[in-house]
Structure formats: C-alpha cells, structure tokens
Design an enzyme around this catalytic site. Structure first.
Site, PDB file in Angstrom:
ATOM      1  CG  PHE A 162      -1.950   1.000   1.352  1.00  0.00           C
ATOM      2  CD1 PHE A 162      -3.200   0.792   0.786  1.00  0.00           C
ATOM      3  CD2 PHE A 162      -1.729   2.173   2.060  1.00  0.00           C
ATOM      4  CE1 PHE A 162      -4.214   1.741   0.932  1.00  0.00           C
ATOM      5  CE2 PHE A 162      -2.718   3.124   2.201  1.00  0.00           C
ATOM      6  CZ  PHE A 162      -3.973   2.909   1.630  1.00  0.00           C
ATOM      7  CB  THR A 170       4.776  -3.003   5.391  1.00  0.00           C
ATOM      8  OG1 THR A 170       5.186  -2.179   6.486  1.00  0.00           O
ATOM      9  CG2 THR A 170       4.811  -4.451   5.822  1.00  0.00           C
ATOM     10  CB  CYS A 194      -7.292   1.738   3.299  1.00  0.00           C
ATOM     11  SG  CYS A 194      -8.238   1.535   1.770  1.00  0.00           S
ATOM     12  CD  GLU A 234      -1.049   0.912   9.682  1.00  0.00           C
ATOM     13  OE1 GLU A 234      -2.062   0.736  10.369  1.00  0.00           O
ATOM     14  OE2 GLU A 234      -0.459  -0.003   9.089  1.00  0.00           O
TER      15      GLU A 234
END
Length: 384
Positions: free
Chosen positions: A128, A163, A237, A362
């Site tokens: 992502f 990642t 997301c 995040e």
C-alpha cells in the site's frame, strides 16, 4: 495473569480464532522470530502460504476467498500475531486491511476477481503506497502524480516506508491527478516501477520495508481504482489497519509482561526471587492495569465496529492509548530483566524496539492526539 478475564467475553468462534492463531505462531514463528529479527529477514512467501491456509488475509472481508469473520475475530488474530512480533502482524495487516481492503472497497469487479482470491490464499502479496519521503503525516501534500496520456495513465513519484514493498505482486498506489487523489494498481514488473529495501533498521527488522519509485510508469485505464475518490479513500483503509493495531499492541505488551513475571519469579537476589520485592510487584501490577485497560478499550471498539457504530476518532483513541500502554509495559519489563532485557534471548527489547515504530506508523502519536483534540473542541489544529 488476565485478572479481568476479558477473553471470557469472547464468542466460541472468537476463541477458536484465538486458539488457532496462537497455535500457529507458537509453533511456526516464536522459535525463529528472534533470528529473523537479528538477520533482518522474514520468510515472506512461506509465511504467506501458511497464513493463507489459516484464512488470516482479509479475514474480515466478504467473498473472493475471504473468511468474512467479524471485527473482533480479526482483532484477536492481530493480538496473537503481534504477541510473536509486530512485523508479523504488520505483514498481515498491510495485506488484508490496506491492499486487499482497498481493492475490495474501491476496485472494479474485474480487479477484485484478478487479485483478491490469490491474496486471500497467500499466493499473491500486496502493498500500500501512500507515505512519501517528504510527506508522512500530511499525505494530502503528496507529490506522486498520474497524468492521462490517451487511454493510459503515466505515473511518476516515490513512496517510502512501504511494508511488503519489494516482495509485493501488486502495489496499491495513491497519486494526484487532475481530478484529485486516485488509487492505482501497479503490478510487479511494470516497466519503470522499481523497489529498494530499507536497510539498517533497528526496529521492525523481521519485516520487509521498502521504497517504491515510479519513473514514467505507463498503466492501462483499468489500473485505476474506480471507487476511490479523494483522500478519504486511503484514509478509510488506514482506519481499518489502525483497528488491528488497537488489538495487536496488546499482544506485544502481553508477551513482555508474561516474560517479566516468569523472570521475576525465577531470578533471585538477596536470597529470594525478585518477584517478592515490593518495587517489582508494583511494576507488575501497573503492567496488569495497563494491559487490562487496553483490553477493555480494544474489545469495546471491536464491538462498536461490529455494530457498525465505530468512528475514526474512536479508533484513534484506541491506537493512541494502547500502543503507548504496550510501550510502557515493554520498557518496564526490560527493567525487571536487567541486562538480560537487552538481549534477543528474551523477546522484550525486540518488542520495545518494534513498538517505537508502531507508535509512529499509520498515524503518529501526535496526529492521533490532534484527532482527539479536534473531536473535543471542534477546531482542527492541522493547518492555520
């Protein structure tokens, strides 16, 4: 050592998930993960197949080979995975809650059929691409750009701290266009698409972290995620992935706590186990309090999510509170182990180092603090 007995609140299906994931990680991960951390490697393909057989990729999604379980089951799986290592939970989280979730929510039926069954089975790996070298907490200022050229798109830019980046079969990449921010599916091997692993990490070493570069990458029209419009799409997301962290961090903290308890009972100083000293017992009691409160927070947010009532502010609350709690537990556990706490013979320093990254990625601690600040005051502190 779970004084509140929170797992008594789980359903039979949720306990089954807990037990199956715990059995997998104790047999296939725990004996090897310290070596992976030390060498900075992760056997991604082998693990992907095993995780796929367990149904852990996209387990909260419906159809396309996904298990379709509830949010709490997914959270429990993240907790048990991160009890082994944050890198393992991150691998599953990026695959399922970021890459697969983006395709599942925003992709065309053809895109879903092409990618999701293989990703659910662990035969295909996704990543992502949102964060950029100069734009982490402010993704709205991204520089990666896609322009139309006839029926095609031409993509240029770079993404950082991705990642699974170098091992992914497909990258979900977010870019500016004339219409705003859009998502694109970029298969591995596409001309002009290159990946470079980030080396010399001292955290999340048992995880693949990469930089993605796009140099006039030509993509067909059907590479566009048709349902993804604006920055809300990738942020949605991220909210899914942050939910996994709310539970996952508890697993890392729990491993540190359990290690500290066992060590304190066996380590003797001044003629008795150090578990018998008041200061040690205070440390252990505070760890129990922190993990119990974190567990209550996670379970409550999970039940809200299953009821369709959870908000992004609540997930920010959980991520902020639970990662900080787990990191405090890890640091306190390290003091109980003394010098042994800084070796890979015990898992504590590995988890402590990993949690330093979890605190940042995040959504940093500062960003989630501002999310809550805006919820409290109604005033955004992000921009002047």
């Amino acid at each position: 050592m779970d004084v509140l007995r929170l797992d008594d609140q789980l359903s039979d299906e949720e306990r089954m998930v807990r037990d199956s994931v715990r059995a997998f990680r104790t047999g296939s991960v725990d004996p090897y993960v310290a070596d992976w951390f030390e060498s900075g490697t992760l056997p991604v393909r082998d693990l992907a197949r095993e995780l796929g057989k367990l149904g852990l990729f996209g387990m909260h999604l419906e159809g396309y080979g996904c298990a379709g379980l509830n949010a709490v089951s997914y959270g429990i799986a993240c907790r048990e995975l991160e009890a082994a290592d944050s890198g393992l939970r991150s691998f599953v989280s990026v695959q399922g809650s970021l890459a697969m979730a983006a395709i599942h929510k925003y992709g065309s039926e053809e895109q879903k059929q092409r990618w999701l069954p293989g990703m659910a089975a662990g035969e295909l790996i996704g990543c992502f691409g949102l964060t950029e070298p100069d734009h982490g907490s402010d993704p709205g200022s991204m520089r990666t750009y896609a322009r139309r050229d006839g029926q095609d798109w031409v993509l240029n830019g770079a993404k950082m701290w991705i990642t699974n980046g170098s091992v992914a079969d497909v990258a979900v990449v977010w870019a500016r266009t004339e219409e705003g921010i859009n998502g694109f599916l970029v298969p591995a091997g596409t001309r002009g698409f290159s990946r470079t692993d980030i080396q010399k990490k001292l955290s999340l070493r048992a995880s693949v972290t990469s930089e993605l570069a796009f140099d006039d990458v030509r993509l067909p029209a059907d590479a566009l995620l048709p349902g993804a419009k604006g920055l809300k799409a990738p942020l949605g997301c991220l909210s899914e992935a942050r939910f996994g962290i709310v539970f996952g961090a508890i697993g890392a903290g729990r491993t540190c706590y359990e290690t500290a308890v066992e060590y304190a009972k066996s380590r003797e100083q001044f003629g008795k186990p150090i578990a018998g000293f008041q200061i040690t017992q205070e440390k252990l009691a505070r760890m129990e309090l922190a993990l119990g409160q974190a567990g209550l927070t996670a379970l409550h947010i999970g039940r809200l999510k299953d009821a369709g009532k959870v908000t992004s502010q609540q997930i920010s609350f959980g991520k902020l509170a639970n990662v900080r709690a787990a990191l405090d537990v890890a640091r306190s556990a390290r003091t109980i182990l003394g010098a042994n706490g800084v070796t890979l013979e015990y898992p504590v320093i590995r988890h402590a180092n990993n949690l330093e990254s979890v605190l940042t990625y995040e959504g940093t601690e500062e960003i989630h603090t501002l999310v809550l600040g805006e919820a409290i005051t109604g005033i955004s502190a992000y921009r002047g």
